[in-house]
Design an enzyme around this catalytic site. Sequence first.
Site, PDB file in Angstrom:
ATOM      1  CG  ASP A   1       3.036 -12.986  -2.518  1.00  0.00           C
ATOM      2  OD1 ASP A   1       4.103 -12.866  -1.888  1.00  0.00           O
ATOM      3  OD2 ASP A   1       2.144 -13.778  -2.175  1.00  0.00           O
TER       4      ASP A   1
ATOM      5  CB  SER B   1       4.157 -13.791   2.138  1.00  0.00           C
ATOM      6  OG  SER B   1       4.540 -14.164   0.831  1.00  0.00           O
TER       7      SER B   1
ATOM      8  CD  GLN C   1       6.973 -11.588  -0.066  1.00  0.00           C
ATOM      9  OE1 GLN C   1       7.715 -12.390  -0.621  1.00  0.00           O
ATOM     10  NE2 GLN C   1       5.703 -11.448  -0.398  1.00  0.00           N
TER      11      GLN C   1
END
Length: 295
Positions: free
Chosen positions: A206, A230, A280
């Site tokens: 991430d 996110s 993502q």
Amino acid sequence: MLVGQDAVDSLLGVLDLELIDTGLYRGPRAEVGLQRVFGGQVAGQALVAAGRTVPAERRVHSLHGYFVRPGDSSKPILYQVENIRDGRSFSVRRTVALQGGQPIFFMSASFHIGEPGLDHADPPPADLPDPDQVPTLGERLKADPERLSIWHRIPRPIDVRYLGGSGYVRSGQRPAEARQSVWMKADGKLPDDPLIHVCVLTYASDLTLLDTVLSRHGAVWGPGGYLGTSLDHALWFHRTFRADEWFLYDAESPTASGGRGLAQGRFFDRDGHHIASATQEGLLRETPAVPPGVP
């Protein structure tokens, strides 16, 4: 901000969840100086919780998570694990991360005992410099303390080395690049537990993936650039690896529209084995440049 083995030990402490009741865990807060909980931390802790309810011989092969509310970094997070299924070779778990009685993240994870079968993989990008030849982001930003401070607000148990431009330079200083490659590894030694290594890679996944969306446009983080959040995150684990040894995170962004951007990445170990894949989607909002003379 902690660095090196101290930062890695701090991350291991964050991933060492407290068992409260059957399927219920408490995750300690991280001392990171951020108001919002870092998404990689929540995903990593959720995977630890799920993994602790599964026999060790069953390794996680995929996870799919959604970030539904911002987490408060000053408070611990509760993780509730639901046993969806235990079959002959697969186990499925659902983990919900809770703060103040409300979900901030939920995740489904599947674990597989492993079987013989077909084996193939695309090769990694060719002719990339060795990680030891690539400067750290801190070294690159050393001459610009203001921009360096943005990077320093992010937890740093992971050694991150961009092979191209990064979103932490000033607006107008980043070239537009269709792909983004980053060498990464835990900045210290990890224990041998395979679950810890996949959870650390989950945490690291991430750190830079959403930056790939900005890379397509030569855009940056912070003033004159964008703020990002996110929305969801998916990972697939293909082969065993150690997260305290160098791995390449090669990513691209196939599309962005409506304020959202999609990024896809592949992880390769130093020997070129494809160890994991990530996807993502994130929310990206423009942030105004700081007017001259305003600190």
